[in-house]
Design a protein around this motif. Structure first.
Motif, short mmCIF file in Angstrom:
data_model
loop_
_atom_site.label_atom_id
_atom_site.label_comp_id
_atom_site.label_asym_id
_atom_site.label_seq_id
_atom_site.Cartn_x
_atom_site.Cartn_y
_atom_site.Cartn_z
N ARG A 61 0.76 19.60 51.36
CA ARG A 61 0.44 20.78 52.16
C ARG A 61 -1.04 21.15 51.98
NH1 ARG A 61 4.81 23.34 51.56
NH2 ARG A 61 4.46 23.90 49.40
N GLU A 62 -1.52 21.13 50.74
CA GLU A 62 -2.92 21.48 50.48
C GLU A 62 -3.87 20.48 51.17
OE1 GLU A 62 -5.88 21.89 46.64
OE2 GLU A 62 -3.76 22.36 46.38
N LEU A 63 -3.55 19.20 51.07
CA LEU A 63 -4.39 18.19 51.72
C LEU A 63 -4.33 18.34 53.24
CD1 LEU A 63 -6.26 15.75 51.55
CD2 LEU A 63 -4.22 14.29 51.44
N ARG A 64 -3.15 18.58 53.77
CA ARG A 64 -2.98 18.74 55.22
C ARG A 64 -3.85 19.89 55.73
NH1 ARG A 64 2.15 20.98 55.90
NH2 ARG A 64 1.09 22.93 56.21
N VAL A 65 -3.84 21.01 55.03
CA VAL A 65 -4.62 22.19 55.45
C VAL A 65 -6.11 21.92 55.29
CG1 VAL A 65 -5.12 24.60 54.89
CG2 VAL A 65 -2.75 23.82 55.03
N ASN A 66 -6.53 21.44 54.12
CA ASN A 66 -7.96 21.24 53.86
C ASN A 66 -8.58 20.18 54.76
OD1 ASN A 66 -7.93 23.21 51.89
ND2 ASN A 66 -7.72 21.76 50.20
N ALA A 67 -7.82 19.11 55.03
CA ALA A 67 -8.35 18.02 55.85
C ALA A 67 -8.03 18.20 57.33
CB ALA A 67 -7.79 16.69 55.35
N GLU A 68 -7.36 19.30 57.66
CA GLU A 68 -6.97 19.59 59.03
C GLU A 68 -6.18 18.44 59.65
OE1 GLU A 68 -10.61 20.65 61.00
OE2 GLU A 68 -10.90 22.43 59.76
N LEU A 69 -5.15 17.99 58.93
CA LEU A 69 -4.29 16.91 59.38
C LEU A 69 -3.10 17.48 60.14
CD1 LEU A 69 -4.45 14.84 56.08
CD2 LEU A 69 -5.74 14.43 58.19
N GLU A 70 -2.46 16.64 60.94
CA GLU A 70 -1.37 17.11 61.80
C GLU A 70 -0.13 17.53 61.02
OE1 GLU A 70 -0.16 14.92 65.21
OE2 GLU A 70 -2.21 14.32 65.65
N ASP A 71 0.27 16.73 60.03
CA ASP A 71 1.51 17.01 59.32
C ASP A 71 1.46 16.35 57.94
OD1 ASP A 71 1.94 14.26 59.84
OD2 ASP A 71 3.19 14.69 61.59
N ASN A 72 2.53 16.54 57.17
CA ASN A 72 2.59 15.98 55.82
C ASN A 72 2.65 14.46 55.84
OD1 ASN A 72 2.39 18.49 54.72
ND2 ASN A 72 4.47 18.58 53.94
N GLU A 73 3.17 13.88 56.90
CA GLU A 73 3.22 12.42 57.01
C GLU A 73 1.80 11.86 57.06
OE1 GLU A 73 4.64 9.01 60.14
OE2 GLU A 73 5.69 10.92 60.16
N GLU A 74 0.95 12.48 57.86
CA GLU A 74 -0.44 12.04 57.93
C GLU A 74 -1.15 12.31 56.59
OE1 GLU A 74 -4.21 12.24 60.99
OE2 GLU A 74 -2.82 13.92 60.98
N ALA A 75 -0.84 13.43 55.96
CA ALA A 75 -1.43 13.73 54.66
C ALA A 75 -1.03 12.68 53.64
CB ALA A 75 -1.01 15.12 54.19
N LEU A 76 0.23 12.27 53.66
CA LEU A 76 0.70 11.23 52.74
C LEU A 76 -0.02 9.92 53.00
CD1 LEU A 76 2.58 10.21 50.51
CD2 LEU A 76 4.32 9.83 52.28
N SER A 77 -0.21 9.57 54.25
CA SER A 77 -0.91 8.34 54.60
C SER A 77 -2.35 8.35 54.08
CB SER A 77 -0.89 8.15 56.12
OG SER A 77 -1.63 7.02 56.48
N VAL A 78 -3.05 9.45 54.30
CA VAL A 78 -4.43 9.58 53.84
C VAL A 78 -4.47 9.53 52.31
CG1 VAL A 78 -6.39 11.18 53.67
CG2 VAL A 78 -5.26 10.79 55.88
N LEU A 79 -3.59 10.28 51.66
CA LEU A 79 -3.55 10.31 50.20
C LEU A 79 -3.30 8.91 49.64
CD1 LEU A 79 -3.62 12.02 47.60
CD2 LEU A 79 -1.16 12.40 47.91
N ARG A 80 -2.34 8.20 50.21
CA ARG A 80 -2.01 6.85 49.74
C ARG A 80 -3.21 5.92 49.87
NH1 ARG A 80 2.23 5.01 53.13
NH2 ARG A 80 3.83 5.57 51.64
N VAL A 81 -3.85 5.91 51.03
CA VAL A 81 -4.98 5.00 51.26
C VAL A 81 -6.12 5.28 50.29
CG1 VAL A 81 -6.82 4.43 52.90
CG2 VAL A 81 -4.44 4.48 53.66
N VAL A 82 -6.49 6.54 50.16
CA VAL A 82 -7.62 6.88 49.28
C VAL A 82 -7.26 6.60 47.82
CG1 VAL A 82 -9.16 8.72 48.50
CG2 VAL A 82 -8.56 8.54 50.93
N LEU A 83 -6.04 6.95 47.40
CA LEU A 83 -5.64 6.65 46.02
C LEU A 83 -5.66 5.15 45.75
CD1 LEU A 83 -2.69 9.14 45.32
CD2 LEU A 83 -4.97 9.15 44.27
N HIS A 84 -5.18 4.35 46.70
CA HIS A 84 -5.19 2.89 46.51
C HIS A 84 -6.62 2.37 46.37
CE1 HIS A 84 -0.93 1.83 48.18
NE2 HIS A 84 -0.89 2.62 47.12
N ARG A 85 -7.51 2.83 47.23
CA ARG A 85 -8.90 2.36 47.17
C ARG A 85 -9.58 2.81 45.87
NH1 ARG A 85 -10.06 -2.14 49.74
NH2 ARG A 85 -8.94 -2.15 51.73
#
Length: 196
Positions: A61-85
């Motif tokens: 929820r915090e990432l979704r709001v701060n990054a202005e993402l559409e939903d928690n699914e998109e937030a999870l996708s962004v979080l996963r990619v950045v954490l992996h990198r």
């Protein structure tokens, strides 16, 4: 990976969080969803699992709001990619130490597809690091710099400051610049602890 997600409902305060998280996870994985009403008669989730589920929802929820993402699914996708990198750029021991700082559910995504024998990658500059993130994200996303900064801010605000300092010190100077000012994250942490 997972073909079927069973979502249990028990009438508790966390039921809505569990249902929302289960639906988002199923959608992200392309899995079918099943429902088990009044599962408390069969099993009770340990407090640690409920706590991890709640923390995961808070992070998304915090990432979704701060990054202005559409939903928690998109937030999870962004979080996963950045954490992996980030994980793949760190020495093994430091990557494991970072994993220990994450909520248990996020840890599962963090360690997904990890090959420790191939680490760390030698990305030395910000531009190739961001290009790698952009490659892994939805092709419609064209602001990897901002998304990486938002994930790094999330980590800096929720993880042990000493661990974050060790992580930052392992990175090349160019990539370090993507992390927030430490004084800002300390102030953020103090303000949220005082009012929660």
């Amino acid at each position: 990976m997972f073909n079927h997600i069973l979502i249990a409902t028990d009438g508790s305060d966390l039921e809505q969080v569990a249902v929302q998280t289960g639906l988002e996870l199923a959608k992200a994985l392309g899995a079918k969803v099943g429902h088990a009403p009044k599962l408390e008669s069969y099993m009770t989730l340990p407090a640690s699992v409920e706590n991890s589920l709640q923390k995961t929802q808070e992070w998304l929820r915090e990432l979704r709001v701060n990054a202005e993402l559409e939903d928690n699914e998109e937030a999870l996708s962004v979080l996963r990619v950045v954490l992996h990198r980030l994980r793949d750029r760190l020495p093994r021991e430091e990557a494991v130490d970072l994993g220990a700082q994450l909520p248990n559910i996020i840890q599962g995504f963090y360690y997904e597809s990890w090959q420790p024998s191939l680490m760390p990658l030698r990305t030395r500059a910000k531009r190739p690091f961001l290009e790698n993130v952009a490659t892994d994200l939805d092709p419609q996303r064209n602001e990897p710099d901002r998304l990486v900064r938002d994930v790094f801010k999330l980590l800096a605000c929720h993880c042990d400051p000493r661990e974050i300092s060790r992580i930052i010190n392992q990175l090349p100077e160019d990539i370090r610049s993507l992390w927030p000012d430490p004084s800002l994250t300390v102030r953020h942490r103090l303000s949220t602890e005082n009012y929660s």
